[in-house]
Design a protein around this motif. Structure first.
Motif, PDB file in Angstrom:
ATOM      1  N   ASN A  63       0.817  -1.212   0.000  1.00 37.56           N
ATOM      2  CA  ASN A  63       0.000   0.000   0.000  1.00 37.56           C
ATOM      3  C   ASN A  63       0.853   1.265   0.000  1.00 37.56           C
ATOM      4  N   ASN A  64       2.058   1.162  -0.548  1.00 42.16           N
ATOM      5  CA  ASN A  64       2.954   2.325  -0.547  1.00 42.16           C
ATOM      6  C   ASN A  64       2.594   3.344  -1.620  1.00 42.16           C
ATOM      7  N   ASP A  65       2.157   2.881  -2.762  1.00 41.72           N
ATOM      8  CA  ASP A  65       1.738   3.798  -3.827  1.00 41.72           C
ATOM      9  C   ASP A  65       0.243   4.056  -3.689  1.00 41.72           C
ATOM     10  N   ARG A  66      -0.108   5.232  -3.181  1.00 44.63           N
ATOM     11  CA  ARG A  66      -1.507   5.520  -2.872  1.00 44.63           C
ATOM     12  C   ARG A  66      -2.047   6.720  -3.649  1.00 44.63           C
ATOM     13  N   LYS A  67      -1.429   7.017  -4.786  1.00 48.28           N
ATOM     14  CA  LYS A  67      -1.893   8.160  -5.588  1.00 48.28           C
ATOM     15  C   LYS A  67      -3.047   7.714  -6.479  1.00 48.28           C
ATOM     16  N   VAL A  70      -8.674  11.587  -6.560  1.00 48.55           N
ATOM     17  CA  VAL A  70      -9.043  12.459  -7.674  1.00 48.55           C
ATOM     18  C   VAL A  70      -7.812  13.185  -8.190  1.00 48.55           C
ATOM     19  N   ARG A  71      -7.614  13.132  -9.508  1.00 46.09           N
ATOM     20  CA  ARG A  71      -6.459  13.756 -10.175  1.00 46.09           C
ATOM     21  C   ARG A  71      -5.131  13.289  -9.568  1.00 46.09           C
ATOM     22  N   GLY A  72      -5.097  12.024  -9.185  1.00 42.68           N
ATOM     23  CA  GLY A  72      -3.851  11.442  -8.698  1.00 42.68           C
ATOM     24  C   GLY A  72      -3.467  11.842  -7.293  1.00 42.68           C
ATOM     25  N   ARG A  73      -4.403  12.367  -6.525  1.00 38.84           N
ATOM     26  CA  ARG A  73      -4.099  12.764  -5.150  1.00 38.84           C
ATOM     27  C   ARG A  73      -3.769  11.531  -4.316  1.00 38.84           C
ATOM     28  N   ARG A  79      -7.641   4.897   3.823  1.00 37.32           N
ATOM     29  CA  ARG A  79      -8.580   5.266   2.768  1.00 37.32           C
ATOM     30  C   ARG A  79      -8.237   4.551   1.460  1.00 37.32           C
ATOM     31  N   ALA A  80      -6.953   4.485   1.160  1.00 39.09           N
ATOM     32  CA  ALA A  80      -6.528   3.796  -0.059  1.00 39.09           C
ATOM     33  C   ALA A  80      -6.864   2.309   0.019  1.00 39.09           C
ATOM     34  N   ALA A  81      -6.633   1.713   1.182  1.00 36.06           N
ATOM     35  CA  ALA A  81      -6.917   0.285   1.351  1.00 36.06           C
ATOM     36  C   ALA A  81      -8.402  -0.015   1.154  1.00 36.06           C
ATOM     37  N   LEU A  82      -9.249   0.819   1.712  1.00 37.65           N
ATOM     38  CA  LEU A  82     -10.689   0.577   1.603  1.00 37.65           C
ATOM     39  C   LEU A  82     -11.179   0.762   0.173  1.00 37.65           C
ATOM     40  N   ARG A  83     -10.509   1.589  -0.576  1.00 39.40           N
ATOM     41  CA  ARG A  83     -10.881   1.755  -1.978  1.00 39.40           C
ATOM     42  C   ARG A  83     -10.455   0.542  -2.802  1.00 39.40           C
ATOM     43  N   ARG A  84      -9.310  -0.052  -2.460  1.00 38.99           N
ATOM     44  CA  ARG A  84      -8.770  -1.155  -3.245  1.00 38.99           C
ATOM     45  C   ARG A  84      -9.330  -2.519  -2.857  1.00 38.99           C
ATOM     46  N   ALA A  85      -9.705  -2.681  -1.593  1.00 39.82           N
ATOM     47  CA  ALA A  85     -10.078  -3.997  -1.082  1.00 39.82           C
ATOM     48  C   ALA A  85     -11.179  -4.695  -1.874  1.00 39.82           C
TER      49      ALA A  85
END
Length: 344
Positions: A63-67, A70-73, A79-85
């Protein structure tokens, strides 16, 4: 009818000394799968997760690359994990899902496993569990002993000592009723909509508290609600652990509110030593059996020991920093009762 599958989605950074107990406990109460997101680990947390995947006991996601905002933020780790899971195979195969952290242990008060809880609760799409905050019991120093065998001092059963104690986590059925994951609860489609022609999709959803009582799903937020019952379960939250381990936690930083310091105000709120609760001990024999199985793997055992050594070295490093002296003194003298935090 085949057994329903239960999944935990979690985010970790430098949780190595505590991982095996957490996995063992959750396997003991009935969780089948773990999707473990890690970032910026120095203690081997990521390597433990990778080994668990090799053993078929979980899945590791870097989970190191979390860009991915929106617009690569760049998103916060959780938050990133919950989006990807939801894109993982384990999520697709799960009947029930929860987002939980390595310092959270679900204490089932009815039956011994999750299917018992589901049966007792009644037909549900979501079941929320309220935190019960556990303090450090005035334990200053880190020991390589399971958290659930060390810390029993906690907040009062019937009231909250501060607003943070009212937080919830939610186990929800993966049946299409929810559009996305959240830290504390899942979200329905159009959950933010105020358009009467495109309203939030709450129809047909049964949402219960930890006592089997249904509530209006449109009113659920991050915290428990009036009349919330804990008869069937309570989520034990060991946010402090020992004083020394908390130093490492503060130095590491947070996975969600990443710009907020876990300073004295946070310590005052989460270090709750008002009474004792031993109810979790009935689950410990099964946890110990699972932990022994995990540690029977030579690689996992070595990785655990390395994480413990790193944790102890980090504690020594922090204690040698002059600018931490006052904070360390505060934690060592903290009784775990409410007091006003000093404003900086």
């Amino acid at each position: 009818m085949s057994k329903e599958r239960f999944l935990i989605v979690t985010t970790m950074k430098n949780e190595g000394p505590f991982m095996l107990e957490w996995i063992a406990y959750n396997r003991a109460i009935g969780f089948d799968d773990f999707v473990i997101f890690t970032n910026d680990c120095a203690d081997g947390t990521d390597q433990i997760a990778i080994r668990l995947e090799e053993l078929g006991l979980g899945v590791h996601v870097d989970n190191n690359d979390r860009k991915i905002g929106v617009r690569g933020r760049e998103l916060a780790p959780q938050r990133a994990a919950l989006r990807r899971a939801p894109s993982t195979e384990q999520y697709a195969n799960a009947d029930w899902v929860i987002c939980a952290d390595a310092d959270e242990f679900l204490n089932l008060r009815t039956g011994m496993t999750l299917p018992d809880l589901i049966t007792q609760s009644g037909p549900s799409d979501a079941i929320s569990f309220c935190w019960k905050l556990f303090g450090n019991g005035m334990r200053r120093h880190y020991e390589d002993i399971p958290i659930t065998e060390q810390f029993f001092d906690c907040a009062p059963e019937g009231r909250f000592t501060n607003f943070r104690g009212a937080g919830i986590k939610t186990l929800y059925r993966n049946n299409g009723a929810f559009a996305r994951m959240g830290v504390h609860r899942p979200y329905v489609k159009n959950h933010k909509s105020d358009d009467p022609n495109n309203p939030p999709q709450y129809d047909g959803i049964t949402w219960r508290d930890s006592g089997g009582n249904a509530t209006d799903p449109s009113t659920v937020t991050w915290r428990s609600w009036k009349g919330f019952q804990h008869d069937f379960a309570r989520l034990h939250h060991y946010a402090i652990r020992s004083c020394d381990s908390f130093l490492v936690k503060r130095d590491r930083g947070r996975t969600n509110h990443v710009n907020m310091d876990q300073g004295q105000e946070y310590f005052d709120a989460m270090n709750t030593n008002y009474e004792r609760d031993y109810s979790v001990v009935r689950h410990l024999p099964a946890m110990r059996d699972e932990l022994a199985k995990l540690k029977s793997d030579k690689v996992l055992a070595e990785l655990h020991n390395a994480a413990v050594a790193w944790h102890r070295a980090k504690i020594d490093d922090i204690k040698a920093r002059a600018d931490w002296a006052d904070f360390i003194d505060m934690t060592y003298s903290h009784t775990g009762r409410v007091r006003r935090a000093k404003k900086k």
